[in-house]
Design an enzyme around this catalytic site. Sequence first.
Site, PDB file in Angstrom:
ATOM      1  N   GLU A  39       0.846  -1.195   0.000  1.00 21.88           N
ATOM      2  CA  GLU A  39       0.000   0.000   0.000  1.00 21.88           C
ATOM      3  C   GLU A  39       0.881   1.245   0.000  1.00 21.88           C
ATOM      4  OE1 GLU A  39      -2.348   3.121   0.244  1.00 21.88           O
ATOM      5  OE2 GLU A  39      -3.082   1.117  -0.292  1.00 21.88           O
ATOM      6  N   GLN A  40       0.585   2.187  -0.898  1.00 26.23           N
ATOM      7  CA  GLN A  40       1.437   3.357  -1.033  1.00 26.23           C
ATOM      8  C   GLN A  40       1.308   4.353   0.116  1.00 26.23           C
ATOM      9  OE1 GLN A  40       0.539   5.667  -4.517  1.00 26.23           O
ATOM     10  NE2 GLN A  40      -1.663   5.704  -4.129  1.00 26.23           N
ATOM     11  N   ARG A 114     -17.230   4.788   4.432  1.00 23.74           N
ATOM     12  CA  ARG A 114     -16.196   3.954   3.800  1.00 23.74           C
ATOM     13  C   ARG A 114     -15.104   3.586   4.801  1.00 23.74           C
ATOM     14  NH1 ARG A 114     -16.258   3.677  -1.862  1.00 23.74           N
ATOM     15  NH2 ARG A 114     -14.141   2.852  -1.764  1.00 23.74           N
ATOM     16  N   TYR A 220     -28.302   9.824   3.061  1.00 22.54           N
ATOM     17  CA  TYR A 220     -28.670   8.740   3.974  1.00 22.54           C
ATOM     18  C   TYR A 220     -27.779   8.837   5.213  1.00 22.54           C
ATOM     19  CZ  TYR A 220     -24.857   6.715   1.166  1.00 22.54           C
ATOM     20  OH  TYR A 220     -23.679   6.506   0.471  1.00 22.54           O
ATOM     21  N   ASP A 298     -11.899  -1.397  -8.880  1.00 20.26           N
ATOM     22  CA  ASP A 298     -11.849  -0.269  -9.806  1.00 20.26           C
ATOM     23  C   ASP A 298     -10.724  -0.384 -10.828  1.00 20.26           C
ATOM     24  OD1 ASP A 298     -14.042   0.908  -8.677  1.00 20.26           O
ATOM     25  OD2 ASP A 298     -12.941   2.456  -7.582  1.00 20.26           O
TER      26      ASP A 298
END
Length: 402
Positions: A39-40, A114, A220, A298
């Site tokens: 992970e960067q 998220r 929401y 993605d």
Amino acid sequence: MVSSSPGAAPRLAIVGGGIGGLAVAAFLHLAGLPAVVYEQASALKEVGAGLVLAPNVVRLLRRLGVMGKLASHAVPLDVGWEFRRWEDGRVLSSEDLASSCERLYGERTYTAHRADLHSAIASAVPAGTVQLGRRCTGISVRGDSVMLWFADGTSVEADVVIGADGVHSVVRGAVTVPSPATYSGICAFRAIVPVGRAPEFARRRAQTLWIGPGHHLVHYPVSGEAAVNLVAFAPAGDYTTESWSATATVEEFLAEFAGWDERLRDLIRQAGTPGRWALLDRAPLARWSHGPVTLLGDAAHPMFPFFAQGAAQAVEDAAVLARCLAEDTQAPPQALQRYESLRIARTTRLQQVSHARAHVNHLPDGPEQEARDQSLAAADPLTAGEWIYAYDPGAADAGAAD
């Protein structure tokens, strides 16, 4: 570097520690296959705002054993697809999720921030799996193995590389000829409003979509109902920045919704410093895998957020990919091809329907809009979405593409 010996588990490298990258590491761990996530970022965290967790992803999160951790932060929706008319807030349609969702699909639909979803999935990844500060700058396939190079000057060799490195994927270049993204003409605004500053109508356990000419806005509750998530879509004009760290002003946000129901504008006024980014358009890829390299989430199938399935599809990818690798540890390229064949038709379809939804939501007032509103009133999106929400990769026919 010593290569894997015959019979040994393949060396699995995952580029990217977002939701998809951590999910595949967690599912691989569940299958007894260790992996390393590169992970960067210097800290393991997720940016962004809220998302909807439909039954197809909730059942996989439960399988990972993380729904208990997420439960205190996720909000079970009572109402979904509550479409409202832009100028007066008139309800065009709504779906009773509280009584129907679990009966139809065995799970509720939730909303969550998220960051809370990311943290929950991270809890299912063994300590030491994630290496931080490792920005991948290059990739090269060498026969049956792959070399990864990093910005810090280091390199690693792996038997399988999984590109979970997002829309600007470096790994994608080893799989297919990169094609430039095109501007969609749409930009998005996002904001989190503390519940104490939100109007009463926005505090309900409801996913509400206000639709009107050229624009729509969704809100929401998230974070255990402590906040309300807003995400809105508007014409981009000459705005082309695609970054979740870019911001706008409340005045710019309000200007896009001039003339809309004043209750909605009151909600926007509480938006603090909204985020703003341009939606780029990317055609579905013809393939995701090449030899020992594959893509996920993605990096493989970026999609417009209008069906709220981006994160869900990354988690589905993760479950299927882990299963394929576990079933064929000695022939990773074949396992990756099988993973692609099981997933590509489904995600391509979701890319296409998500793309088409922008036009439907943004119709100008007139005969076509009136026909759409009548269609919404007669629709049952929960049942119509069975192909999305009933999907379970663990129960899929092992001999057929889903």
